[in-house]
Write an enzyme that holds these catalytic residues in place. Sequence first.
Site, PDB file in Angstrom:
ATOM      1  N   ASP A 101      26.205  32.912 -25.314  1.00 41.68           N
ATOM      2  CA  ASP A 101      25.393  32.454 -24.186  1.00 41.68           C
ATOM      3  C   ASP A 101      24.461  31.333 -24.681  1.00 41.68           C
ATOM      4  O   ASP A 101      24.942  30.355 -25.257  1.00 41.68           O
ATOM      5  CB  ASP A 101      24.644  33.660 -23.587  1.00 41.68           C
ATOM      6  N   TYR A 203      15.744  27.790 -19.819  1.00 38.30           N
ATOM      7  CA  TYR A 203      16.428  27.134 -18.706  1.00 38.30           C
ATOM      8  C   TYR A 203      15.614  25.958 -18.170  1.00 38.30           C
ATOM      9  O   TYR A 203      16.185  24.956 -17.712  1.00 38.30           O
ATOM     10  CB  TYR A 203      16.649  28.129 -17.557  1.00 38.30           C
ATOM     11  N   HIS A 257      31.005  38.182 -18.827  1.00 34.10           N
ATOM     12  CA  HIS A 257      30.258  37.264 -19.682  1.00 34.10           C
ATOM     13  C   HIS A 257      29.697  37.937 -20.927  1.00 34.10           C
ATOM     14  O   HIS A 257      29.473  37.281 -21.945  1.00 34.10           O
ATOM     15  CB  HIS A 257      29.112  36.667 -18.858  1.00 34.10           C
TER      16      HIS A 257
END
Length: 280
Positions: A101, A203, A257
């Site tokens: 990730d 982010y 994921h």
Amino acid sequence: MTEQLRIPTTVGNFDALAAGPGDGRPVLLLHGFPQGAREWDHQLAALADAGHRAVAPDQRGYSPGVRPGGIDDYRMDELVADVLRIADSLGWARFDLVGHDWGAAVAWALADRHPDRLRTLTAVSVPHPRPFGDALRDDEDQQRRSAYLAMFRQPGQGEQMLLANDAAGVRQMLARAVPAEKLEEYVARIAAPGAATAMLNWYRATRPEEVEAGTVTVPTLYVWSTADAGVGLAAAKGTGDWVSAPYRFETFEGVSHWIPEEAPERLSTVLLEHLAAHPG
């Protein structure tokens, strides 16, 4: 047996988990959002059993000792520099790098900028930044998968989405892959004062399509799973075009994921095979 470490650096102390003999081949494992070093429990044990020295740090924002308050403190330049700070503190001139990730995004950037420090690269779930950025711009499927990014980037809204109703957002995100005991640990970590904002600042500071990365020149394993809600096929398939060294692309059918925890045995197997294939 897993050890707990505190790794001192010029920006603070990183908490970490470690396993394996001190003189084993060094392997550094970078976790993703919203987990921490414990996502690598199975891989730490497998690497140790194979004689490697494996270290998985809680990265910037996850380690309480390295949790700066500004968004710019989480830019990719700082995240990459942290990896080198940790490796230098451990005395590792060269090492194998594994990332999942966001950890994979950092690993790709480091492999591009500092290939001399790496023996191999293993990226799990997240592809090379260039095909990922192309897919975000041109591929409607990837755009739909990445729609959540806009919410995460909104101060306050991202925290609310994750933490409301006893962290229902975190629980729903990870319930398929993470055992209940470990999930409670992740929830407690992200619910600590300032932690959710620090994690979401990754982010807010860096957009995948803006990460500068060229062709990777170290032997690379990329693992992608067909049930990954966040990463589509276009970016995954395009990743091989950005590796000029020996490249292995593994597809895990039906896995989400959260590969390190949902398919731990298979990931550990292909990781060990990759390391064995590239001993230099």
